[in-house]
Design a protein around this motif. Sequence first.
Motif, PDB file in Angstrom:
ATOM      1  N   GLN A 155       0.768  -1.050  -0.027  1.00  0.00           N
ATOM      2  CA  GLN A 155      -0.106  -0.045  -0.178  1.00  0.00           C
ATOM      3  C   GLN A 155       0.791   1.247   0.093  1.00  0.00           C
ATOM      4  OE1 GLN A 155      -2.780   0.073   3.280  1.00  0.00           O
ATOM      5  NE2 GLN A 155      -3.971   1.554   2.378  1.00  0.00           N
ATOM      6  N   THR A 156       1.179   1.764  -1.244  1.00  0.00           N
ATOM      7  CA  THR A 156       2.374   2.831  -1.099  1.00  0.00           C
ATOM      8  C   THR A 156       1.537   4.113  -1.191  1.00  0.00           C
ATOM      9  OG1 THR A 156       1.925   2.700  -3.611  1.00  0.00           O
ATOM     10  CG2 THR A 156       3.812   1.297  -2.511  1.00  0.00           C
ATOM     11  N   GLY A 157       0.140   4.037  -1.582  1.00  0.00           N
ATOM     12  CA  GLY A 157      -0.573   5.346  -1.730  1.00  0.00           C
ATOM     13  C   GLY A 157      -0.504   5.996  -2.978  1.00  0.00           C
ATOM     14  N   ARG A 158       0.296   5.384  -3.930  1.00  0.00           N
ATOM     15  CA  ARG A 158       0.291   5.981  -5.196  1.00  0.00           C
ATOM     16  C   ARG A 158      -0.709   5.093  -6.097  1.00  0.00           C
ATOM     17  NH1 ARG A 158       6.718   6.230  -6.233  1.00  0.00           N
ATOM     18  NH2 ARG A 158       7.047   7.719  -4.803  1.00  0.00           N
ATOM     19  N   GLY A 170       0.014   5.049 -20.997  1.00  0.00           N
ATOM     20  CA  GLY A 170      -0.129   6.528 -20.440  1.00  0.00           C
ATOM     21  C   GLY A 170      -0.522   6.510 -19.029  1.00  0.00           C
ATOM     22  N   VAL A 171      -1.732   6.042 -18.741  1.00  0.00           N
ATOM     23  CA  VAL A 171      -2.189   5.645 -17.386  1.00  0.00           C
ATOM     24  C   VAL A 171      -0.698   5.338 -16.423  1.00  0.00           C
ATOM     25  CG1 VAL A 171      -3.462   4.661 -15.767  1.00  0.00           C
ATOM     26  CG2 VAL A 171      -4.390   5.527 -17.926  1.00  0.00           C
ATOM     27  N   LEU A 172      -0.069   4.548 -16.758  1.00  0.00           N
ATOM     28  CA  LEU A 172       0.835   3.887 -15.929  1.00  0.00           C
ATOM     29  C   LEU A 172       2.195   4.791 -15.899  1.00  0.00           C
ATOM     30  CD1 LEU A 172       0.641   0.126 -16.513  1.00  0.00           C
ATOM     31  CD2 LEU A 172      -0.367   1.249 -14.572  1.00  0.00           C
ATOM     32  N   THR A 173       2.384   5.526 -16.530  1.00  0.00           N
ATOM     33  CA  THR A 173       3.792   5.983 -16.812  1.00  0.00           C
ATOM     34  C   THR A 173       3.708   7.623 -16.666  1.00  0.00           C
ATOM     35  OG1 THR A 173       3.666   6.322 -19.318  1.00  0.00           O
ATOM     36  CG2 THR A 173       4.809   4.413 -18.265  1.00  0.00           C
ATOM     37  N   ARG A 174       2.769   8.198 -17.045  1.00  0.00           N
ATOM     38  CA  ARG A 174       2.675   9.799 -17.109  1.00  0.00           C
ATOM     39  C   ARG A 174       2.279  10.123 -15.649  1.00  0.00           C
ATOM     40  NH1 ARG A 174       2.983  11.716 -22.456  1.00  0.00           N
ATOM     41  NH2 ARG A 174       3.611  13.670 -21.212  1.00  0.00           N
ATOM     42  N   ARG A 175       2.923  11.331 -15.187  1.00  0.00           N
ATOM     43  CA  ARG A 175       2.831  11.825 -14.037  1.00  0.00           C
ATOM     44  C   ARG A 175       1.497  12.853 -13.953  1.00  0.00           C
ATOM     45  NH1 ARG A 175       8.032  14.331 -12.370  1.00  0.00           N
ATOM     46  NH2 ARG A 175       7.324  14.461 -10.302  1.00  0.00           N
ATOM     47  N   THR A 202      -3.176   2.524 -21.889  1.00  0.00           N
ATOM     48  CA  THR A 202      -2.599   1.911 -20.389  1.00  0.00           C
ATOM     49  C   THR A 202      -1.357   2.294 -20.183  1.00  0.00           C
ATOM     50  OG1 THR A 202      -3.927  -0.070 -21.211  1.00  0.00           O
ATOM     51  CG2 THR A 202      -2.342  -0.304 -19.485  1.00  0.00           C
ATOM     52  N   ILE A 260       1.230  12.726  -5.006  1.00  0.00           N
ATOM     53  CA  ILE A 260      -0.388  12.580  -3.958  1.00  0.00           C
ATOM     54  C   ILE A 260      -0.193  11.137  -3.539  1.00  0.00           C
ATOM     55  CG2 ILE A 260      -2.694  12.820  -3.701  1.00  0.00           C
ATOM     56  CD1 ILE A 260      -2.328  14.604  -6.197  1.00  0.00           C
ATOM     57  N   ASP A 261       0.367  10.980  -2.203  1.00  0.00           N
ATOM     58  CA  ASP A 261       0.472   9.522  -1.839  1.00  0.00           C
ATOM     59  C   ASP A 261       0.000   9.371  -0.207  1.00  0.00           C
ATOM     60  OD1 ASP A 261       2.513  10.807  -0.755  1.00  0.00           O
ATOM     61  OD2 ASP A 261       4.005   9.144  -1.200  1.00  0.00           O
ATOM     62  N   LEU A 262      -1.121  10.107   0.130  1.00  0.00           N
ATOM     63  CA  LEU A 262      -1.564  10.056   1.551  1.00  0.00           C
ATOM     64  C   LEU A 262      -2.065   8.847   1.953  1.00  0.00           C
ATOM     65  CD1 LEU A 262      -2.886  13.700   1.741  1.00  0.00           C
ATOM     66  CD2 LEU A 262      -0.928  12.821   2.526  1.00  0.00           C
ATOM     67  N   LEU A 263      -2.811   8.212   0.861  1.00  0.00           N
ATOM     68  CA  LEU A 263      -3.639   6.961   1.169  1.00  0.00           C
ATOM     69  C   LEU A 263      -2.668   5.561   1.467  1.00  0.00           C
ATOM     70  CD1 LEU A 263      -6.963   7.231  -0.602  1.00  0.00           C
ATOM     71  CD2 LEU A 263      -6.658   6.742   2.104  1.00  0.00           C
ATOM     72  N   LYS A 264      -1.860   5.536   2.457  1.00  0.00           N
ATOM     73  CA  LYS A 264      -0.967   4.453   2.425  1.00  0.00           C
ATOM     74  C   LYS A 264      -0.997   4.327   4.039  1.00  0.00           C
ATOM     75  CE  LYS A 264       3.044   7.371   2.833  1.00  0.00           C
ATOM     76  NZ  LYS A 264       4.559   7.870   1.915  1.00  0.00           N
ATOM     77  N   TYR A 324      -0.995   0.898  -7.835  1.00  0.00           N
ATOM     78  CA  TYR A 324      -2.216   0.384  -7.720  1.00  0.00           C
ATOM     79  C   TYR A 324      -2.879  -0.162  -9.078  1.00  0.00           C
ATOM     80  CZ  TYR A 324      -2.531   2.241  -3.290  1.00  0.00           C
ATOM     81  OH  TYR A 324      -2.155   2.713  -1.991  1.00  0.00           O
ATOM     82  N   ALA A 325      -2.717   0.749  -9.985  1.00  0.00           N
ATOM     83  CA  ALA A 325      -3.041   0.630 -11.593  1.00  0.00           C
ATOM     84  C   ALA A 325      -2.279  -0.538 -12.132  1.00  0.00           C
ATOM     85  CB  ALA A 325      -2.880   1.891 -12.398  1.00  0.00           C
ATOM     86  N   ILE A 375      -3.160  11.550 -17.599  1.00  0.00           N
ATOM     87  CA  ILE A 375      -3.887  10.301 -17.079  1.00  0.00           C
ATOM     88  C   ILE A 375      -5.295  10.059 -17.618  1.00  0.00           C
ATOM     89  CG2 ILE A 375      -4.370   8.951 -15.352  1.00  0.00           C
ATOM     90  CD1 ILE A 375      -1.696   9.902 -13.819  1.00  0.00           C
ATOM     91  N   GLN A 386      -0.825   5.060  -9.256  1.00  0.00           N
ATOM     92  CA  GLN A 386      -0.332   4.449 -10.466  1.00  0.00           C
ATOM     93  C   GLN A 386       0.190   3.085  -9.921  1.00  0.00           C
ATOM     94  OE1 GLN A 386       1.827   7.949 -11.670  1.00  0.00           O
ATOM     95  NE2 GLN A 386       0.645   8.161 -13.604  1.00  0.00           N
ATOM     96  N   ALA A 418       0.622  12.956 -10.159  1.00  0.00           N
ATOM     97  CA  ALA A 418       0.050  11.769  -9.330  1.00  0.00           C
ATOM     98  C   ALA A 418       1.010  11.306  -8.398  1.00  0.00           C
ATOM     99  CB  ALA A 418      -0.438  10.884 -10.302  1.00  0.00           C
ATOM    100  N   ASP A 419       2.119  11.116  -8.577  1.00  0.00           N
ATOM    101  CA  ASP A 419       3.277  10.741  -7.527  1.00  0.00           C
ATOM    102  C   ASP A 419       3.413  11.456  -6.268  1.00  0.00           C
ATOM    103  OD1 ASP A 419       4.534  12.374  -8.911  1.00  0.00           O
ATOM    104  OD2 ASP A 419       6.472  11.250  -9.302  1.00  0.00           O
TER     105      ASP A 419
END
Lengths: 735, 102
Positions: A710-713, B23-28, B21, B97-101, A717-718, B33, A715, B94-95
């Motif tokens: 659970q990294t919070g990132r 794009g979604v995985l690699t672009r920040r 796909t 914003i990683d509060l949900l961990k 997860y994706a 995205i 992408q 996107a990278d």
Amino acid sequence: MNFLDQIWLIPLFPLLGAVLMLLFGKKLDPQPASDVAVAPGVEHTHDEHDTHGHGHGHGHTHDHGHDHAHGGGHGHGSPLKILVSLLCPGMVLLSFLFSLGAVMQLAQLPTKVHQVVQFTWLAGMPFHMLDGRIATFSADWGFLLDPLSAVMILVVTGVGFLIHVYSVGYMAHDNGYYRFFGYLNLFVFFMLMLVLANNYALLFVGWEGVGLCSYLLIGFYYQKKSAADAGKKAFVVNRVGDAGFILGMLLLYALLGTSRFVDVNHALQSGQFHAETAGFGVLSAIALLFFTGATGKSAQFPLYVWLPDAMEGPTPVSALIHAATMVTAGVYMVARSAALFQLTPATSSIVASVGAFTAILAASIALVQNDIKRVLAYSTVSQLGYMFLALGVGAYWVAIFHLFTHAFFKALLFLCSGSVIHAMGGEQDMRRMGALKDKIPVTHWTMWVASLAIAGIPGLAGFFSKDEILWQAYSSPSGSQVLWLIGLVTAGMTAFYMWRLMNMTFYGKSHVAPEVEAHIHESPATMTVPLTVLAIGSALGGWLGVPKLWGLPESFRAFEHWLAPAFAAAAAEGEHGGAHGASIEWILMSVSVAIAIIGIAVARYFYHTKPEIPEKLELRLKPLYGLLLNKWYVDEIYDFLFVNGLAKGGGRAMAAFDLSVIDGAVNGAGWFTRFCSTISMWWDTWIIDGAVRLGSFTVKLLSYPVCFLQTGRVQAYALFFVVGVLAFFGYYVIR
Amino acid sequence: MHPITTAHYLGLSAALLLIGTVGVLTRRNIVIILMSIELILNAVNLNLIAFSKALQSVNGQIFAIFVITDAVAEAAVGLGILIALFRNKETVLADEIDLLKW
């Protein structure tokens, strides 16, 4: 007026007096202690505890009334106090007059029995009788007047009235004047209930009532510890006997289903029961239990110990309750149960033996006592022993006859001793008296008459009754030479100790302390008049029961004829065979008179002619003397066995049992509960909670690796989705 | 001149999916995205239309219309969230914003 149907009035009068005194008496007698008048020249404080409390020999008791009273019997305080003095003796006089009326009317009846049932007092308790039938327990509030109770009510009210009059003078300066008379009237009420009751249950009411009054009056000077203790002792010792009486009563009820004397006698005489000549049956048990009650109330061995201590009460109380009336209740009760005792030779012989033993035991103690009232107290015990001896050999009328004559001369002796104590300012030790003859002449000559009477000098009351007892003890089928011999020795001792008392008190040299000597005086008329009347009774009372041998007209044997209907059954069963000749009776009579005279002569020689002899004898026979002086150590033995042994030891054992077993069980249960709860708590903490915590810990531990995903990132997860999807598809593609 | 067959459509669609796909995985940048997601959805739409034509069934076209509607709503909501996020965080990467961990 028909007195017979109004018997209930007889006990009512004294009850009325008692209720008035005990409820309102305090208002009638407003004298506080400090107002008590004391004659001039008498240096007494009113602090009763310190006045005479020191410097007296052992076994010496004081009658505190005299701290006040010896100033003279005059000087009654308020008019209200005079009212008390008139009211209370007046009530007893009314009772006496009604009793006379009732007895005269009874004499007219052919059956000589009159029963009045007022109402049913206890009712409605069904129970199984011994033979299995169901009876209903009930007791009447009813009165029975027959020759036996007639004699008793006349004695109780007659002697009681005289003693009330005497008390007016004797107690004149006492604080508890109204209280004293209230108790005295209450006593007369209960005593009349006792002797007039028509059943055992109601008799028991009177029985306990007189016990209560006895307790109250022995402890009349309740500030004094010895008096309070003596009251308690009397009460407790009597309870022992009463327990026997109750059991006997209930057993009788269980056997016969009734407690009315008339019905009981009828049932016992119906032929349904046979004399228990061999063995010990239920009738013997009942009789023995009754006798146990009698030993308590009438001060017989082994329960006599309370009576000498009862002398702590005021002297009129000793005379009325502890000599003339209450202590004879046991004799009355056994005589009342004559039909029962007649069927139980085993118990009767126990009665005779106990009576004879008590007579000689008490007489031997009386020989050496120095307290004037104690000599008389042991004398009373001894005389009561005579009565039981007579009852035991089946001579019921003789026992009642002796009760009758004894009431006169013993009441007189006590009242005289009261008068002596009164004159001496509270002194009771005979060693500090002497040569009082001329200083208190009326007291002297009345006591002289009484002493001759109790010693058994022919012509006076005591001779006739005592001689009849001795003759019956010898000649009756259930009597024996041994019983006669014991009675004879007791008679000799009686003569000796009475004349020892007379010599030490009235004759010889004076041993009175000078300051006391100065104000010795004769008692007031309220005291000397009753003495005179009783002296006449003591002198003449015996002529109602002259021995058959003398060949006088039958009217001189009125007492026996009067009582004959009451003991008809007993007489029928125990008719003497007439095997003993007239010459033997003459010889025995002469012997008993001779021994009485010898006793008197020896006493005179010892205590008048050669006063040094008793002292020498004391020294020479020191162990025996000590034994007698200390009353055979019976009190000490009882103290050791029952008070310390049974009561206190039992108390300690109970306390130990309580502490160790009862408390131990409770404490043990508490400890066990705590122990269990400790285990339970340990189980809860470590096993139950432990399992829960272990589960949570395991989950936590296992979750650690997953956490790192659970990294919070978003992408990341994706990426997992994609990988997952690819893996999923890959699986199917490769497969 | 070869006629355009279903396989061509599917090939294009697969290419679009792959591009989206990645794009979604690699672009920040979240805007990119979101645009990549549109590419994926459109790959799906192309597939649906291609099979609708190939199978002569209108169902595929109806689904495609639904997907377009859905994409519109999604873009609207997504951009709304994005603006709210930017106001708070001052970033659209996107990278960061990683509060949900955990």
